[in-house]
Design an enzyme around this catalytic site. Sequence first.
Site, short mmCIF file in Angstrom:
data_model
loop_
_atom_site.label_atom_id
_atom_site.label_comp_id
_atom_site.label_asym_id
_atom_site.label_seq_id
_atom_site.Cartn_x
_atom_site.Cartn_y
_atom_site.Cartn_z
N THR A 1 0.37 -1.07 0.33
CA THR A 1 -0.20 0.19 0.16
C THR A 1 0.97 1.68 -0.28
O THR A 1 2.17 1.24 0.99
CB THR A 1 -1.03 -0.69 1.74
OG1 THR A 1 -1.19 1.24 0.84
CG2 THR A 1 -0.39 -0.93 2.84
N LYS B 1 -14.53 -4.14 2.68
CA LYS B 1 -15.12 -2.92 2.42
C LYS B 1 -17.02 -3.12 2.28
O LYS B 1 -17.10 -1.97 2.60
CB LYS B 1 -14.85 -2.38 1.29
CG LYS B 1 -13.44 -1.75 0.94
CD LYS B 1 -13.09 -0.45 -0.78
CE LYS B 1 -11.55 -0.08 -0.64
NZ LYS B 1 -12.01 1.13 -2.01
N ASP C 1 -13.27 7.21 -1.77
CA ASP C 1 -13.48 6.60 -3.10
C ASP C 1 -13.47 7.54 -4.44
O ASP C 1 -13.07 8.22 -4.93
CB ASP C 1 -13.17 4.83 -3.39
CG ASP C 1 -11.77 4.41 -2.31
OD1 ASP C 1 -10.98 4.60 -2.50
OD2 ASP C 1 -12.62 3.08 -2.12
#
Length: 289
Positions: free
Chosen positions: A21, A72, A108
């Site tokens: 990440t 998520k 997002d």
Amino acid sequence: MKAIDGYTRTCGLIGNPVEHTLSPLIQNMLAELTDQKLCYVPLRVEEGQLEAAVKGAYALNFLGTNVTVPYKSDVIPFLQEIDPLAAKIGAVNTLVRMEGGFRGYNTDMPGLYRALCADGVRIEGEKVLVLGAGGVARAVAVLLAEKGAAGVILLNRTLEKAQRIACEVNAMAGKELVSAMEYGDYTKLPEGERYLAIQATSVGMHPHDDEVVLADKAFYQKLHTGYDLIFNPARTRFMELVEEQGGRAMNGAKMLLYQGVIAYELWTGSSVSDEYANRVYAAMEETWR
């Protein structure tokens, strides 16, 4: 970087895997630039341990966390509250500490919108093609409906999946805005129309750099702009095909940047300037060279 001590607040990234990440680079650099005592770390959470991880982060006084694949949607039952946009999308990528637990947000899609704006791409009044019919494509369709797109067509290999998402988003929007087509049916699009296309599948992601969901040059002649949510490789085959037919093409790196910026602003209450965002983006670009 500020010294870590008892006044330092902690944030992190819940997911599996988390080894590659870029979120620590983004968040720790933002903390340094904005003079905040905050430390951000990746947190690998094994299958079956998500509830324990969320409760543990709260017990350990975390200011908040990001959430990435595959959690998520799975994280939603463990939240104290959920932001309305995240509820519509059905996915959460940012947890913000509140009394008794965490409030879930989706940064997002606001990140994608901020990235599009930064690149001079408008949504309002635009006719948009979305490639794919997974969770990301659904979230993109929700964003497009909220930001005033004139029409959205989901192109997918399986028509039924795209139709299901179109029905869901139309019900939320209260109007018939989104429709569905199979990939090959793009030939039925009206002659002379030019579209914004958002590539919302994982096809073309490294190491499968040469792959693309649609290879027909005739499809790309219908686009004025192509936005690929993939950022590795930095130049995807989708982007190459868009540019070969005279369109503008961008990758998802700025979406990655701005989803992190918005999460940081939620955690700290501070506002990140364009100058600071650009400096973080330059540091991100260095990692891809």
